[in-house]
Design an enzyme around this catalytic site. Structure first.
Site, PDB file in Angstrom:
ATOM      1  N   PHE A  30       0.738  -0.629  -0.257  1.00 36.45           N
ATOM      2  CA  PHE A  30       0.066   0.322   0.026  1.00 36.45           C
ATOM      3  C   PHE A  30       0.373   1.040  -0.252  1.00 36.45           C
ATOM      4  CE2 PHE A  30       0.075  -1.068   4.285  1.00 36.45           C
ATOM      5  CZ  PHE A  30       0.250  -0.919   4.922  1.00 36.45           C
ATOM      6  N   HIS A  33       2.331   3.429  -3.656  1.00 33.71           N
ATOM      7  CA  HIS A  33       0.948   4.722  -4.563  1.00 33.71           C
ATOM      8  C   HIS A  33       0.376   5.370  -3.455  1.00 33.71           C
ATOM      9  CE1 HIS A  33       1.525   2.227  -8.341  1.00 33.71           C
ATOM     10  NE2 HIS A  33       0.634   1.062  -7.855  1.00 33.71           N
ATOM     11  N   HIS A  34       0.684   5.358  -2.240  1.00 35.28           N
ATOM     12  CA  HIS A  34       0.606   6.488  -1.049  1.00 35.28           C
ATOM     13  C   HIS A  34       0.718   6.891  -0.244  1.00 35.28           C
ATOM     14  CE1 HIS A  34      -2.414   8.082   2.057  1.00 35.28           C
ATOM     15  NE2 HIS A  34      -3.558   7.311   1.275  1.00 35.28           N
ATOM     16  N   PHE A  35       2.150   7.885  -0.146  1.00 36.20           N
ATOM     17  CA  PHE A  35       2.376   8.107  -2.275  1.00 36.20           C
ATOM     18  C   PHE A  35       3.543   8.332  -2.665  1.00 36.20           C
ATOM     19  CE2 PHE A  35      -0.957  10.798   0.621  1.00 36.20           C
ATOM     20  CZ  PHE A  35      -1.970  10.696   0.086  1.00 36.20           C
ATOM     21  N   ILE A  40       3.247   6.963   3.067  1.00 36.83           N
ATOM     22  CA  ILE A  40       2.526   7.380   4.531  1.00 36.83           C
ATOM     23  C   ILE A  40       1.612   6.106   4.451  1.00 36.83           C
ATOM     24  CG2 ILE A  40       2.814   9.339   4.670  1.00 36.83           C
ATOM     25  CD1 ILE A  40       0.493   9.807   4.186  1.00 36.83           C
TER      26      ILE A  40
END
Length: 150
Positions: A30, A33-35, A40
């Site tokens: 996760f 892409h976050h971010f 985070i």
């Protein structure tokens, strides 16, 4: 995809509260892409970790007959980010219990500093309808470091 967000159960008081730990690793998918370039842990996954910890509290307190399912978030505040390398301490406390309904408060902290706080509710259902009970007992013993206990 299913995220198992409790890495360790630190301690618990039957039918009252539980503390756990989530270690945020840079390899978690996760974070890709976050971010981008600023990873985070999504706040909603911190909330999910609290709900999972409430599930473990319900399971352990009911001799693995029940599991808590989140239905409503009454309040959730985010204070700061959980980043790779952080050990997020999670704590849930049973606020109220009426039949199958449960209400909890929960907090997420890193190094004693708040990252999130929530009040949420839901209901319990038979654990056997969701998971293999013996397997969940095994996982609980692993998470809580209580190898010789039920």
């Amino acid at each position: 995809m299913r995220y198992l967000l409790i890495d360790r159960i630190i301690d618990w008081k039957e039918g009252q509260s539980m503390r756990g730990l989530k270690n945020v690793a840079l390899s978690e998918d996760f974070l890709e892409h976050h971010f981008p370039k600023n990873p985070i842990m999504p706040g909603v996954l911190l909330l999910e970790a609290l709900a999972q910890l409430a599930g473990w509290l319900e399971a352990a307190s009911s001799r693995f007959e029940n599991w808590f399912l989140l239905e409503k978030v009454e309040r959730c505040l985010f204070y700061d980010f959980a980043r790779p390398g952080d050990a997020v301490e999670l704590q849930v406390a049973l606020k109220s219990k009426a039949g199958a309904a449960r209400s909890f408060t929960g907090t997420c902290t890193v190094g004693g500093k708040r990252r999130a706080a929530a009040e949420f509710s839901g209901s319990v259902m038979p654990l056997a309808e969701l998971e293999d009970v013996d397997e969940q007992r095994r996982v609980f013993r692993l998470l809580s470091r209580t190898e010789g206990e039920p």
